[in-house]
Motif scaffolding. Structure first.
Motif, short mmCIF file in Angstrom:
data_model
loop_
_atom_site.label_atom_id
_atom_site.label_comp_id
_atom_site.label_asym_id
_atom_site.label_seq_id
_atom_site.Cartn_x
_atom_site.Cartn_y
_atom_site.Cartn_z
N PHE A 48 60.92 150.43 -20.80
CA PHE A 48 61.98 150.51 -19.79
C PHE A 48 61.78 149.41 -18.75
O PHE A 48 62.71 148.67 -18.40
N ALA A 49 60.52 149.27 -18.26
CA ALA A 49 60.22 148.24 -17.28
C ALA A 49 60.54 146.86 -17.84
O ALA A 49 61.13 146.02 -17.15
N LEU A 55 57.27 143.85 -11.18
CA LEU A 55 58.62 144.32 -11.48
C LEU A 55 59.42 144.53 -10.19
O LEU A 55 60.58 144.11 -10.10
N PHE A 90 53.88 146.96 -12.21
CA PHE A 90 55.03 147.48 -11.49
C PHE A 90 55.30 146.72 -10.19
O PHE A 90 56.44 146.60 -9.76
N ILE A 104 70.29 155.41 -19.94
CA ILE A 104 68.89 155.10 -20.22
C ILE A 104 68.32 156.27 -20.99
O ILE A 104 68.38 157.41 -20.54
N LEU A 136 57.80 153.98 -20.74
CA LEU A 136 57.89 153.44 -19.38
C LEU A 136 57.77 151.92 -19.38
O LEU A 136 58.51 151.22 -18.71
N TYR A 146 71.77 151.28 -24.00
CA TYR A 146 72.42 151.01 -22.72
C TYR A 146 73.76 150.30 -22.95
O TYR A 146 74.76 150.62 -22.31
N VAL A 190 64.31 146.31 -17.88
CA VAL A 190 64.83 146.05 -16.54
C VAL A 190 64.40 144.67 -16.05
O VAL A 190 65.18 143.93 -15.46
N GLY A 201 66.51 142.13 -17.51
CA GLY A 201 67.95 142.28 -17.26
C GLY A 201 68.51 143.27 -18.23
O GLY A 201 68.74 142.95 -19.40
N LEU A 202 68.75 144.49 -17.75
CA LEU A 202 69.15 145.59 -18.62
C LEU A 202 70.40 145.22 -19.42
O LEU A 202 71.37 144.70 -18.88
#
Lengths: 335, 293
Positions: B228-229, B273, B270, B37, B225, B31, B232, B235-236
C-alpha cells in the motif's frame, strides 16, 4: 437543509440522560470487578470514538492512526508518573497538551491530503509512533513496556478500585458526549458537514475549511490521548502491543459499525464492539474469525451502521415517508 | 560503510522492493477499477505462500505445479471475495468498502491461523541457493527469480494494456467508468478481473518470498502495508508508479538498516513516505488530473 431539527436536539438531551442513567446504574447489577473494568474500557472507547466520529462522520476525514494518539496519551501518563513521580492529574494534563500539539503539527500538512492519501499518511504516522514506543527503550521500556503506573487520586482519596475510576470515566464520557452534540449542532458542526459534502463548495461559501478540519482533528486526537491516559492508570501497565494498527482499525470500525455522522452511532458502536471483543476472548482461535465475519456481514447488510439500520426499521414500523434527520449527515457520501 | 556493503544492501532492497511492487500493482489494479483500497491484499500474499508450501511439501506435487495451483486457488479466492463482499456494496461510501476489506482481511488471516497453525513455514529456493558473486556483493538465485518475475509481469501487463481488447477495456474503465459502460464494456466483469489479477500477483509475491523469509498466517498485514505504501509513494493508480514506489521503498528500507538500525527500518520507510506525500501529495508519479472532485 433539514426541517424539524428542533425536536431531534431536544430528544438528544433526553437520550443523554437515559444513557447516563443506565451507565451509572449498571455497576449496581454488575458488582464483579471484571465487569466494571469492561465498563471502563467501554467508556474509554466511547470517548475516543466520539472524537473520531466527528472527524470521520462529519468532516469526512479518515484517520487510520488514532492508536498513535491513544498511545501517546498512555505513554505520557506512564512516563511522567513512574519515571518522574508526578501526579496522574499532571500526566493527564500533559498528555492532553502533548497530544494536542503533536496533532496540530501533523494536521497542518496532512489534512491537505485527500481520501486514501490521508488514510495512508495517518497510518504512516501511527507506524512511526509505534516504532518509537519500541525503540526509545530508555523512556518506554521497549517491548516490555512500563509497569507500576499509579492510580488516579484526589489528594489522599485514591481511585484505586475499578468502581471509583469508572465514576471518573463515566463523567468524562458524558462530558465528551455533550460536547460532541453541542459541536454538531453549532456553526462548527454545520461547517464540518459542508466540508464533508463538498470542500470546494464549502470554501466558496466562505467556510475556512482547513481551519475546521485542523480543529476537529486536534480535538479527536486530544480525546484519544485522554482515553489512553485513563487506560494507563486503569491497567497500571502499558506496552507497544496496545497501540498497533489493529487498534486504529478497531476504532474506525466502531465508528462505522455504529453509524457515521451520528453521536449515538459512536456510543453504540463503541459499546457493542467492546462487549463483542470481550465476549469473543473466550473463544481463543475463533475469536477474530467471528469478529471479521461480523464486520463483513454488518457492512454488507447494514452499510449505514447499527443506527442507520435501526432508524430504517423504525421508519418502516411507523411508516414515515420522510427519512429520520439524525442519519441525514451521511447522505452526501452517496453522491 | 564499504561500497560492496552498500551494493549488498541495495540488492536486498531491490529484492524486497520487487515484492512490494508486485503487491502494489494489485492495489493499483483494484483502485483503478473501483477507487477502493483493498486492505485484504496482504492476505492474498499470505495465502499464496502457505498454499504453495502445503501443495509442495504435503501433497508432494512438482514445484512448478504446486506454484501454479497455489496461484489459481488464491485467484479464485479473490474472485469469490469480490462477488460476496465487494459487489453487493457497489454503491456504498468508500469508508464502508474499506471496512469490508479490513473485515475480510481479519477473517482470512485467522482462518489461515486455524488451518495452518502459528509456526512459520518455508519451501526450498526454486533453483538452489548457491549465491552468485556480483561486484563483491552476492545475489541468491531466489533474488534473481523475484526480480525476473517482476520484470516479466511488468512487460506482460504493458502488452496486456496495449494489445489485448480486455486490457484496453480495463484501461478505459479506469479512466472513465461511465463512458466505458456506455461504450459497451461490461465494467462489473472488469472489476472482477481486476480482483482476480490482483490476487494472482499478490499470491505470486507471497510464493516468491517464502524461500527467502518464510511465511506464516501473520505476514499479510505487514506485506500488505508495504505494498500500500509503495502504491501511494508511486502515485495511487499508476502501475509504473507502483513498481518505482515498490523498488524505492525496498531500497530505502534496506539502506537505512545499514546506516541506522534495523529497529527503525519501518519508521524510516514511513517517514520518507510522509515527506513525499507532504511535498508531492499525489505521489512521485501521480498526476494532478486524477481523482474526482
Amino acid at each position: 437543509m433539514r426541517t424539524n431539527r428542533k425536536p431531534v436536539i431536544q430528544s438528544n438531551w433526553f437520550w443523554v440522560l437515559v444513557y447516563g442513567a443506565i451507565m451509572a446504574l449498571l455497576p449496581l447489577a454488575l458488582t464483579n470487578n471484571y465487569y466494571i473494568k469492561i465498563l471502563i474500557i467501554m467508556g474509554i472507547n466511547t470517548i475516543i470514538v466520539l472524537g473520531l466520529n466527528l472527524l470521520m462522520g462529519y468532516a469526512g476525514q479518515v484517520s487510520l492512526g488514532h492508536a498513535a494518539f491513544y498511545g501517546i496519551g498512555a505513554y505520557a501518563s506512564a512516563i511522567l508518573t513512574t519515571k518522574y513521580g508526578l501526579s496522574p492529574w499532571f500526566g493527564i494534563a500533559a498528555s492532553v497538551v502533548l497530544g494536542g500539539l503533536i496533532a496540530y503539527a501533523i494536521a497542518v500538512p496532512t489534512l491537505r491530503l485527500k481520501g486514501h492519501y490521508l488514510a495512508m499518511a495517518t497510518l504512516g504516522f501511527a507506524e512511526i509512533v509505534h516504532v518509537l514506543f519500541l525503540e526509545l527503550r530508555d523512556y518506554t521500556g521497549g517491548t516490555d513496556g512500563i509497569f507500576g503506573i499509579p492510580s488516579i487520586s484526589f489528594g489522599s482519596f485514591t481511585l484505586e478500585t475499578p468502581i471509583k475510576l469508572y465514576a471518573l470515566v463515566l463523567i468524562i464520557t458524558l462530558v465528551a458526549l455533550i460536547m460532541a452534540i453541542n459541536i454538531i449542532n453549532s456553526r462548527v458542526g454545520r461547517a464540518l458537514r459542508a466540508v464533508h459534502g463538498s470542500e470546494v463548495a464549502a470554501s466558496a461559501m466562505g467556510v475556512d475549511t482547513s481551519k475546521y478540519k485542523i480543529q476537529v482533528f486536534v480535538l479527536s486526537a486530544v480525546l484519544a490521548c485522554i482515553g489512553g491516559s485513563l487506560y494507563a492508570h486503569m491497567a497500571g501497565y502499558v506496552s507497544p502491543e496496545s497501540f498497533t494498527l489493529g487498534v486504529s482499525i478497531t476504532l474506525v470500525t466502531m465508528v462505522v459499525f455504529g453509524g457515521m455522522a451520528n453521536v449515538w452511532g459512536a456510543v453504540i458502536g463503541a459499546s457493542m464492539l467492546t462487549l463483542l471483543q470481550e465476549y469473543l476472548k473466550g473463544y481463543d482461535d475463533y475469536n477474530f474469525v467471528i469478529f471479521g465475519a461480523i464486520l463483513v456481514l454488518a457492512m454488507v447488510f447494514m452499510p449505514k451502521g447499527l443506527v442507520g439500520a435501526g432508524s430504517k426499521l423504525i421508519q418502516i414500523a411507523t411508516r414515515r415517508s420522510t427519512p429520520i434527520p439524525e442519519t441525514a449527515g451521511d447522505s452526501s457520501a452517496a453522491s | 560503510m564499504h561500497l560492496d556493503q552498500l551494493l549488498q544492501f541495495i540488492i536486498s532492497g531491490i529484492t524486497s522492493g520487487s515484492i512490494y511492487a508486485l503487491i502494489a500493482l494489485g492495489f493499483t489494479l483494484i483502485y483503478n477499477s473501483t477507487q477502493i483500497i483493498n486492505f485484504a491484499q496482504g492476505e492474498f500474499v499470505m495465502l499464496g505462500g502457505l498454499f504453495a508450501v502445503s501443495l509442495y511439501s504435503v501433497t508432494h506435487l512438482p514445484l512448478v505445479l504446486a506454484i501454479i495451483l497455489a496461484i489459481a486457488i488464491v485467484t479464485i479466492v479473490g474472485v469469490v471475495f469480490e462477488r460476496l463482499a465487494i459487489r453487493p456494496l457497489k454503491d456504498s461510501s468508500g469508508i464502508t468498502l474499506i471496512i469490508v476489506t479490513i473485515g475480510a482481511s481479519i477473517l482470512m488471516k485467522n482462518v489461515a491461523m486455524i488451518f495452518w497453525g502459528r509456526d512459520p513455514q518455508t519451501m526450498p529456493p526454486f533453483t538452489g541457493d548457491t549465491p552468485i558473486n556480483f561486484f563483491g556483493a552476492s545475489i541468491t538465485p531466489q533474488s534473481l527469480w523475484v526480480i525476473g518475475v517482476l520484470i516479466l509481469v511488468v512487460i506482460m501487463l504493458q502488452l496486456f494494456y496495449k494489445r489485448s481488447v480486455i486490457g484496453k477495456a480495463m484501461k478505459a474503465t479506469s479512466i472513465d467508468p461511465t463512458a466505458a459502460r456506455l461504450m459497451g464494456i461490461n465494467t462489473s466483469n472488469i472489476v472482477m478481473l481486476s480482483f482476480a489479477m490482483s490476487a494472482g500477483f499478490a499470491s505470486l509475491a507471497g510464493i516468491l518470498i517464502t524461500p527467502i523469509s518464510m511465511t506464516s498466517y501473520s505476514v499479510g498485514g505487514f506485506l500488505g502495508l508495504k505494498g500500500f505504501a509503495a502504491a501511494v509513494l508511486g502515485g495511487l493508480g499508476n502501475p509504473v508508479g507502483a513498481v518505482v514506489g515498490g523498488i524505492l521503498l525496498g531500497v530505502l528500507e534496506s539502506v537505512s538498516i545499514g546506516f541506522i538500525s534495523s529497529g527503525y527500518k519501518d519508521a524510516i520507510a514511513f517517514l520518507i513516505l510522509l515527506l513525499v506525500l507532504f511535498i508531492r501529495p499525489s505521489g512521485i508519479m501521480g498526476s494532478k488530473l486524477r481523482g474526482k472532485v
